[in-house]
Design a protein around this motif. Structure first.
Motif, mmCIF file in Angstrom:
data_model
loop_
_atom_site.group_PDB
_atom_site.id
_atom_site.type_symbol
_atom_site.label_atom_id
_atom_site.label_comp_id
_atom_site.label_asym_id
_atom_site.label_seq_id
_atom_site.Cartn_x
_atom_site.Cartn_y
_atom_site.Cartn_z
ATOM 1 N N SER A 1 0.727 -1.279 -0.276
ATOM 2 C CA SER A 1 -0.189 0.166 0.147
ATOM 3 C C SER A 1 1.362 1.612 0.124
ATOM 4 O O SER A 1 1.800 1.010 0.782
ATOM 5 N N GLY A 2 0.313 2.373 -0.629
ATOM 6 C CA GLY A 2 1.570 3.309 -1.011
ATOM 7 C C GLY A 2 1.712 4.015 0.594
ATOM 8 O O GLY A 2 2.902 4.585 0.321
ATOM 9 N N GLN B 1 -8.381 2.292 -5.320
ATOM 10 C CA GLN B 1 -7.897 3.534 -5.988
ATOM 11 C C GLN B 1 -6.128 3.733 -5.494
ATOM 12 O O GLN B 1 -5.790 4.185 -4.187
ATOM 13 N N LYS B 2 -5.494 3.742 -6.507
ATOM 14 C CA LYS B 2 -3.722 4.439 -5.923
ATOM 15 C C LYS B 2 -4.247 5.850 -5.381
ATOM 16 O O LYS B 2 -4.773 6.688 -5.567
ATOM 17 N N GLY B 3 -3.265 5.426 -3.704
ATOM 18 C CA GLY B 3 -3.265 7.104 -3.643
ATOM 19 C C GLY B 3 -4.758 7.284 -2.149
ATOM 20 O O GLY B 3 -4.405 8.228 -1.645
ATOM 21 N N VAL B 4 -5.680 6.017 -2.452
ATOM 22 C CA VAL B 4 -6.687 6.265 -1.844
ATOM 23 C C VAL B 4 -6.175 5.037 -0.714
ATOM 24 O O VAL B 4 -6.779 5.013 0.194
ATOM 25 N N HIS C 1 -19.588 2.763 1.751
ATOM 26 C CA HIS C 1 -18.456 2.549 0.951
ATOM 27 C C HIS C 1 -18.695 1.861 -1.330
ATOM 28 O O HIS C 1 -19.177 2.008 -0.677
ATOM 29 N N GLY C 2 -17.614 3.302 -1.172
ATOM 30 C CA GLY C 2 -18.077 2.599 -2.814
ATOM 31 C C GLY C 2 -17.552 1.409 -3.408
ATOM 32 O O GLY C 2 -18.326 0.461 -4.360
ATOM 33 N N TYR C 3 -16.475 0.372 -1.897
ATOM 34 C CA TYR C 3 -16.343 -1.000 -3.461
ATOM 35 C C TYR C 3 -17.520 -1.701 -2.969
ATOM 36 O O TYR C 3 -17.770 -2.458 -3.834
ATOM 37 N N LEU C 4 -18.546 -1.714 -2.297
ATOM 38 C CA LEU C 4 -19.859 -1.915 -2.852
ATOM 39 C C LEU C 4 -20.875 -1.563 -3.790
ATOM 40 O O LEU C 4 -21.488 -2.554 -4.189
#
Length: 174
Positions: free
Chosen positions: A48-49, A169-172, A160-163
């Motif tokens: 993870s970033g 998203q990279k950086g999030v 939650h966006g995943y649902l």
């Protein structure tokens, strides 16, 4: 600040996104104050970033667990995950004297799944010297961890966006 005789214990739990992110903020604050920090990552092996930047900071030691996200108990690899979690907890106990702040990322979920004894983790943080701070993150913090904590924050998931099919998203999230 004078020692109270026992360590500060913070628990960051709940079903929402942001528990590790909150702990990362405390890590940065602690490093800025000149403290030595140990971060043990119990169930996260995927890159993870934040590790890119955290890994460059003096005063921070990151110890990664050997296995990633825990499979169901019926999965053939489940015992390997249990052993890896127990090994990392033992390693944390062995290393703790060198640090003022100890972050055990995802330990609450590990104890909730009985991979490491909740009683053992509670006794460990309760027994830390007063010059230390322990931060425990993860879903499902049990009553014994909550009882030894000075501060408990619950991160909720209202949406939650995943649902909704939104990828990490990279950086999030990555």
């Amino acid at each position: 600040m004078p020692s109270s005789g026992r360590a500060r214990v913070l628990v960051i739990t709940g079903p929402g996104k942001g528990k590790t992110t909150a702990a990362t903020g405390i890590i940065l604050r602690s490093l800025a104050a000149g403290k030595k920090v140990l971060l043990t990552r119990f169930t996260k092996t995927r890159h993870s970033g934040e590790l890119d930047i955290l890994g460059t900071l003096p005063g921070l030691t990151i110890v990664q667990g050997d296995y990633g996200m825990t499979p169901p108990r019926t999965h053939a690899d489940y015992p390997k995950h249990v052993q890896a979690a127990q090994d990392l907890f033992r390693r944390t106990q062995e290393m703790v004297d060198e640090f003022e702040v100890v972050v055990m990322d995802e330990i609450c979920g590990v104890t909730a799944r009985d991979m490491v004894s909740e009683e053992a983790v509670a006794a460990f943080v309760k027994g830390l010297d007063g010059n230390k701070t322990a931060i425990l993150t993860g879903r499902g913090a049990g009553t014994k961890l909550l009882a030894v904590a000075d501060t408990v924050s619950e991160i909720l998931s209202l949406k939650h966006g995943y649902l909704r099919g939104i990828a990490a998203q990279k950086g999030v999230e990555l």
